[in-house]
Scaffold this motif. Sequence first.
Motif, PDB file in Angstrom:
ATOM      1  N   ILE A 192       0.848  -1.193   0.000  1.00 38.05           N
ATOM      2  CA  ILE A 192       0.000   0.000   0.000  1.00 38.05           C
ATOM      3  C   ILE A 192       0.882   1.241   0.000  1.00 38.05           C
ATOM      4  O   ILE A 192       1.991   1.234   0.549  1.00 38.05           O
ATOM      5  CB  ILE A 192      -0.989   0.060   1.189  1.00 38.05           C
ATOM      6  CG1 ILE A 192      -0.263   0.107   2.530  1.00 38.05           C
ATOM      7  CG2 ILE A 192      -1.956  -1.108   1.163  1.00 38.05           C
ATOM      8  CD1 ILE A 192      -1.227   0.316   3.702  1.00 38.05           C
ATOM      9  N   ALA A 193       0.378   2.283  -0.648  1.00 45.02           N
ATOM     10  CA  ALA A 193       1.067   3.577  -0.690  1.00 45.02           C
ATOM     11  C   ALA A 193       0.227   4.556   0.107  1.00 45.02           C
ATOM     12  O   ALA A 193      -0.996   4.583  -0.018  1.00 45.02           O
ATOM     13  CB  ALA A 193       1.200   4.048  -2.124  1.00 45.02           C
ATOM     14  N   MET A 194       0.894   5.313   0.956  1.00 48.35           N
ATOM     15  CA  MET A 194       0.151   6.257   1.803  1.00 48.35           C
ATOM     16  C   MET A 194       1.004   7.486   2.085  1.00 48.35           C
ATOM     17  O   MET A 194       2.199   7.510   1.782  1.00 48.35           O
ATOM     18  CB  MET A 194      -0.253   5.574   3.113  1.00 48.35           C
ATOM     19  CG  MET A 194       0.935   5.172   3.969  1.00 48.35           C
ATOM     20  SD  MET A 194       0.495   4.123   5.368  1.00 48.35           S
ATOM     21  CE  MET A 194       1.871   2.955   5.322  1.00 48.35           C
ATOM     22  N   GLU A 195       0.380   8.477   2.662  1.00 51.53           N
ATOM     23  CA  GLU A 195       1.050   9.711   3.048  1.00 51.53           C
ATOM     24  C   GLU A 195       2.280   9.405   3.898  1.00 51.53           C
ATOM     25  O   GLU A 195       2.225   8.574   4.800  1.00 51.53           O
ATOM     26  CB  GLU A 195       0.043  10.545   3.855  1.00 51.53           C
ATOM     27  CG  GLU A 195       0.548  11.857   4.378  1.00 51.53           C
ATOM     28  CD  GLU A 195      -0.503  12.544   5.278  1.00 51.53           C
ATOM     29  OE1 GLU A 195      -0.207  13.607   5.818  1.00 51.53           O
ATOM     30  OE2 GLU A 195      -1.618  11.996   5.432  1.00 51.53           O
ATOM     31  N   TRP A 196       3.356  10.092   3.605  1.00 54.33           N
ATOM     32  CA  TRP A 196       4.582   9.966   4.395  1.00 54.33           C
ATOM     33  C   TRP A 196       4.447  10.840   5.633  1.00 54.33           C
ATOM     34  O   TRP A 196       4.181  12.034   5.530  1.00 54.33           O
ATOM     35  CB  TRP A 196       5.778  10.416   3.540  1.00 54.33           C
ATOM     36  CG  TRP A 196       7.073  10.524   4.277  1.00 54.33           C
ATOM     37  CD1 TRP A 196       7.729  11.669   4.630  1.00 54.33           C
ATOM     38  CD2 TRP A 196       7.895   9.434   4.739  1.00 54.33           C
ATOM     39  NE1 TRP A 196       8.895  11.358   5.282  1.00 54.33           N
ATOM     40  CE2 TRP A 196       9.029  10.007   5.370  1.00 54.33           C
ATOM     41  CE3 TRP A 196       7.775   8.042   4.683  1.00 54.33           C
ATOM     42  CZ2 TRP A 196      10.036   9.234   5.941  1.00 54.33           C
ATOM     43  CZ3 TRP A 196       8.785   7.271   5.256  1.00 54.33           C
ATOM     44  CH2 TRP A 196       9.894   7.861   5.862  1.00 54.33           C
ATOM     45  N   ILE A 197       4.606  10.230   6.798  1.00 54.33           N
ATOM     46  CA  ILE A 197       4.533  10.994   8.047  1.00 54.33           C
ATOM     47  C   ILE A 197       5.953  11.183   8.557  1.00 54.33           C
ATOM     48  O   ILE A 197       6.598  10.216   8.985  1.00 54.33           O
ATOM     49  CB  ILE A 197       3.699  10.242   9.122  1.00 54.33           C
ATOM     50  CG1 ILE A 197       2.320   9.812   8.580  1.00 54.33           C
ATOM     51  CG2 ILE A 197       3.540  11.088  10.385  1.00 54.33           C
ATOM     52  CD1 ILE A 197       1.381  10.937   8.228  1.00 54.33           C
ATOM     53  N   GLY A 198       6.457  12.398   8.474  1.00 52.56           N
ATOM     54  CA  GLY A 198       7.820  12.645   8.941  1.00 52.56           C
ATOM     55  C   GLY A 198       8.508  13.695   8.105  1.00 52.56           C
ATOM     56  O   GLY A 198       7.867  14.421   7.347  1.00 52.56           O
ATOM     57  N   ASP A 199       9.831  13.773   8.230  1.00 50.96           N
ATOM     58  CA  ASP A 199      10.649  14.705   7.465  1.00 50.96           C
ATOM     59  C   ASP A 199      11.142  13.995   6.216  1.00 50.96           C
ATOM     60  O   ASP A 199      11.041  12.783   6.108  1.00 50.96           O
ATOM     61  CB  ASP A 199      11.852  15.146   8.316  1.00 50.96           C
ATOM     62  CG  ASP A 199      11.413  15.895   9.560  1.00 50.96           C
ATOM     63  OD1 ASP A 199      10.377  16.582   9.482  1.00 50.96           O
ATOM     64  OD2 ASP A 199      12.091  15.767  10.599  1.00 50.96           O
TER      65      ASP A 199
END
Length: 244
Positions: free
Chosen positions: A126-133
């Motif tokens: 699955i591809a999802m929003e990157w949470i972080g820097d």
Amino acid sequence: MHFDTVSEAIAPLIDDELIDDVLFQVKSGKEATLFCCRGARRAQAEFVAVKVYKPQQFRSFRNDSMYQAGRVILNARDARAAAKRTRHGREVKSSLWTNSEYETLRVLYRAGAAVPRPIGHSQGAIAMEWIGDPDAPAPQLKDVNLSRSDAQACFEQLLAEIELWLACNIVHGDLSAYNLLYDGQRLVAIDFPQASDPRFNANAYELLARDLGNVCRFFARWGVASEPDALAADLWDRFLRSEL
Ligand SMILES: Nc1ncnc2c1ncn2[C@@H]1O[C@H](COP(=O)(O)OP(=O)(O)OP(=O)(O)O)[C@@H](O)[C@H]1O
Ligand SMILES: [Mg+2]
């Protein structure tokens, strides 16, 4: 993880113009390997988190049946295959987890829950929003130092989230300070492949109570007092009443 497994799972995401490059591997966990990727046109994001599931036989043991109870496989051929231990059966079970995590993220994100925005999926990822820097993911809650007031605020945010999930007929089932990322202000919950639907899973209350137990025990460390059993009973009660 085996190179072929990863490239097979990631290639369709590239074809779909969701990502155009794998930047670095974040982590290889019990059940999946996480990559930070560069977002392509259709992702509408600079960075994308891609979670590639390990083939079933390489995953560490997890009691599937407690989570799978009540999950319906609509296609009769798939249902028969999942019950047997054929290659097709393993694929069905594995895509059951992928589809189920993606579907859960979609429902929760649409309801306004603090979860990564789902971007797309393939059979094995699955591809999802990157949470972080750009260079590192947001820390897991277990590694964050919290002031007492931040801890209290996070705890309350999380209780409201758990209630919202329940209102969407979702119990996380593996909630802990490992599966919560802290982006500086708020908690973002991740890792939903084993989420259950409390309308159909007879173990849902037990799973909810365990999730709350984990969360309360963690926050007690930072001076937040709570009664997990009473919280679970109260949430459950409100869920049942809303079902009437
Ligand atoms: N959307 C995301 N953005 C940034 N980092 C993420 C994201 N999702 C997951 N991660 C990172 O990848 C790790 C593993 O993700 P996840 O918990 O979903 O998989 P897992 O196979 O269950 O791993 P584990 O066994 O460590 O729980 C997380 O702990 C987190 O550090
Ligand atoms: Mg995890």
